[in-house]
Design a protein around this motif. Structure first.
Motif, short mmCIF file in Angstrom:
data_model
loop_
_atom_site.label_atom_id
_atom_site.label_comp_id
_atom_site.label_asym_id
_atom_site.label_seq_id
_atom_site.Cartn_x
_atom_site.Cartn_y
_atom_site.Cartn_z
N PHE A 34 0.83 -1.20 0.00
CA PHE A 34 0.00 0.00 0.00
C PHE A 34 0.87 1.25 0.00
O PHE A 34 0.62 2.19 -0.77
CB PHE A 34 -0.96 0.02 1.20
CG PHE A 34 -1.84 1.24 1.15
CD1 PHE A 34 -2.99 1.23 0.39
CD2 PHE A 34 -1.51 2.39 1.84
CE1 PHE A 34 -3.79 2.36 0.30
CE2 PHE A 34 -2.29 3.52 1.77
CZ PHE A 34 -3.45 3.51 1.00
N GLY A 35 1.88 1.30 0.86
CA GLY A 35 2.76 2.47 0.92
C GLY A 35 3.47 2.72 -0.40
O GLY A 35 3.58 3.87 -0.85
N LEU A 36 3.91 1.66 -1.04
CA LEU A 36 4.58 1.77 -2.33
C LEU A 36 3.63 2.31 -3.39
O LEU A 36 3.96 3.26 -4.11
CB LEU A 36 5.13 0.41 -2.75
CG LEU A 36 5.67 0.29 -4.17
CD1 LEU A 36 6.89 1.16 -4.37
CD2 LEU A 36 5.99 -1.16 -4.49
N ALA A 37 2.46 1.71 -3.49
CA ALA A 37 1.49 2.13 -4.52
C ALA A 37 1.03 3.57 -4.30
O ALA A 37 1.04 4.38 -5.23
CB ALA A 37 0.30 1.18 -4.52
N ALA A 38 0.65 3.89 -3.08
CA ALA A 38 0.11 5.23 -2.80
C ALA A 38 1.18 6.31 -2.98
O ALA A 38 0.92 7.35 -3.59
CB ALA A 38 -0.47 5.28 -1.39
N SER A 39 2.40 6.07 -2.49
CA SER A 39 3.45 7.09 -2.62
C SER A 39 3.86 7.27 -4.07
O SER A 39 4.13 8.40 -4.51
CB SER A 39 4.67 6.74 -1.76
OG SER A 39 5.30 5.55 -2.22
N THR A 40 3.89 6.19 -4.84
CA THR A 40 4.25 6.29 -6.26
C THR A 40 3.19 7.09 -7.02
O THR A 40 3.53 8.00 -7.78
CB THR A 40 4.41 4.89 -6.88
OG1 THR A 40 5.46 4.20 -6.18
CG2 THR A 40 4.75 4.97 -8.36
N LEU A 41 1.93 6.78 -6.79
CA LEU A 41 0.86 7.51 -7.48
C LEU A 41 0.84 8.99 -7.09
O LEU A 41 0.69 9.87 -7.95
CB LEU A 41 -0.50 6.87 -7.20
CG LEU A 41 -0.69 5.48 -7.81
CD1 LEU A 41 -2.00 4.86 -7.32
CD2 LEU A 41 -0.65 5.54 -9.33
N LEU A 42 1.02 9.27 -5.81
CA LEU A 42 1.05 10.67 -5.36
C LEU A 42 2.25 11.42 -5.94
O LEU A 42 2.12 12.55 -6.39
CB LEU A 42 1.08 10.74 -3.83
CG LEU A 42 -0.24 10.44 -3.13
CD1 LEU A 42 -0.01 10.27 -1.63
CD2 LEU A 42 -1.24 11.54 -3.40
N ALA A 43 3.42 10.78 -5.93
CA ALA A 43 4.62 11.44 -6.46
C ALA A 43 4.47 11.71 -7.96
O ALA A 43 4.82 12.79 -8.44
CB ALA A 43 5.86 10.59 -6.19
N LEU A 44 3.93 10.75 -8.70
CA LEU A 44 3.73 10.95 -10.13
C LEU A 44 2.75 12.09 -10.39
O LEU A 44 2.95 12.90 -11.30
CB LEU A 44 3.25 9.66 -10.79
CG LEU A 44 4.30 8.55 -10.92
CD1 LEU A 44 3.66 7.27 -11.41
CD2 LEU A 44 5.45 8.98 -11.82
N ALA A 45 1.70 12.16 -9.60
CA ALA A 45 0.72 13.25 -9.76
C ALA A 45 1.35 14.60 -9.41
O ALA A 45 1.16 15.58 -10.12
CB ALA A 45 -0.51 12.99 -8.88
N LEU A 46 2.11 14.65 -8.32
CA LEU A 46 2.75 15.90 -7.91
C LEU A 46 3.80 16.37 -8.91
O LEU A 46 3.98 17.57 -9.10
CB LEU A 46 3.37 15.75 -6.52
CG LEU A 46 2.39 15.63 -5.36
CD1 LEU A 46 3.12 15.26 -4.08
CD2 LEU A 46 1.60 16.92 -5.19
N ARG A 47 4.48 15.43 -9.56
CA ARG A 47 5.50 15.80 -10.55
C ARG A 47 4.92 16.54 -11.74
O ARG A 47 5.62 17.24 -12.45
CB ARG A 47 6.24 14.55 -11.04
CG ARG A 47 7.23 14.03 -10.05
CD ARG A 47 7.83 12.72 -10.45
NE ARG A 47 8.23 12.68 -11.84
CZ ARG A 47 9.12 11.83 -12.33
NH1 ARG A 47 9.70 10.97 -11.52
NH2 ARG A 47 9.44 11.82 -13.60
N LYS A 48 3.64 16.39 -11.98
CA LYS A 48 2.99 17.07 -13.11
C LYS A 48 2.80 18.56 -12.86
O LYS A 48 2.55 19.31 -13.78
CB LYS A 48 1.64 16.41 -13.42
CG LYS A 48 1.79 15.01 -13.96
CD LYS A 48 0.46 14.39 -14.29
CE LYS A 48 0.67 12.99 -14.84
NZ LYS A 48 -0.58 12.36 -15.21
#
Length: 181
Positions: free
Chosen positions: A156-170
C-alpha cells in the motif's frame, strides 16, 4: 557585502523552509500512522505511514526525508501505546527515507525509479521489523510471522506514494518548490 547577505538570506530562508516542511512531514507521518492502526500478529500494527515516509523522502531529500520519515511514525508509536517499538521505528523508517531519497537521486528521478526506490525501502521495513520482532520474542520464527502483514503495508505504501509522487511531478509549482522530486 550586499551580495553575500543576499545569498545568506536565501540560504537561511531555504533552511527555514526545509525545517518547516520537515515538521509538516513529521506531523503527516504521525497522522498517517495513527489514522488506521490494524494490529499485526507480532504485537505491532499495520498503518498508512509508509506512504508519507516515501513521499517525504522524494520531496525533502535524504537528510530531511530521513528525519521526517523516522520521527513521525516513532512519535505515533510513542503516543499510541507501542513504546517498545519507538527505537526500531525511528531507525527503520529513517533508513527507509534515506535509502529511497538517495536511490531516487542516483536513478535521476525517473518515474520508474519511484517503484524501485519504494521496493528497496519497503524491504528495509519488512526485514527490519521481522528482526526486531524476533529479537523481542527471543525467537526469529516469531518475528517472521509479521512478514505478511508488513508486506501488505509495504504494498500500500509503495502504490500510494508512487501515485502521489507521479501526480505531484505534473505540477510545475510543486517541481519548483521541491526540485528533488
Amino acid at each position: 557585502m550586499e551580495h553575500v547577505m543576499e545569498r545568506t538570506g536565501t540560504t537561511a530562508a531555504y533552511k527555514v523552509k526545509m525545517l518547516v516542511m520537515t515538521a509538516l512531514f513529521i506531523a503527516l507521518g504521525y497522522v498517517a500512522t495513527t489514522v488506521l492502526m490494524v494490529p499485526s500478529p507480532t504485537g505491532g500494527y499495520m498503518n498508512l505511514g509508509d506512504t508519507v515516509v516515501l513521499l517525504g523522502a522524494y520531496l525533502l531529500g535524504p537528510v530531511y526525508g530521513a528525519v521526517a520519515g523516522g520521527a513521525g511514525p516513532a512519535l505515533a508509536d510513542l503516543l499510541g501505546g507501542y513504546g517498545i517499538y519507538v527505537p526500531a521505528t525511528l531507525v527503520i523508517k529513517a533508513l527507509m527515507g534515506l535509502t529511497a531519497a538517495v536511490l531516487y537521486q542516483a536513478l535521476h528521478k525517473k518515474g520508474w525509479a519511484l517503484v524501485v526506490c519504494g521496493v528497496v525501502a519497503e524491504a528495509i521495513m519488512v526485514v527490519g521489523y521481522a528482526l526486531f520482532d524476533g529479537f523481542l520474542a527471543g525467537n526469529l520464527a516469531v518475528g517472521l510471522t509479521g512478514i505478511p502483514s508488513n508486506l501488505v503495508q509495504a504494498a500500500f505504501g509503495l502504490a500510494a506514494s508512487t501515485l502521489l509522487a507521479l501526480a505531484l511531478r505534473k505540477s510545475s509549482y510543486v517541481r519548483k518548490q521541491f526540485p528533488r522530486l
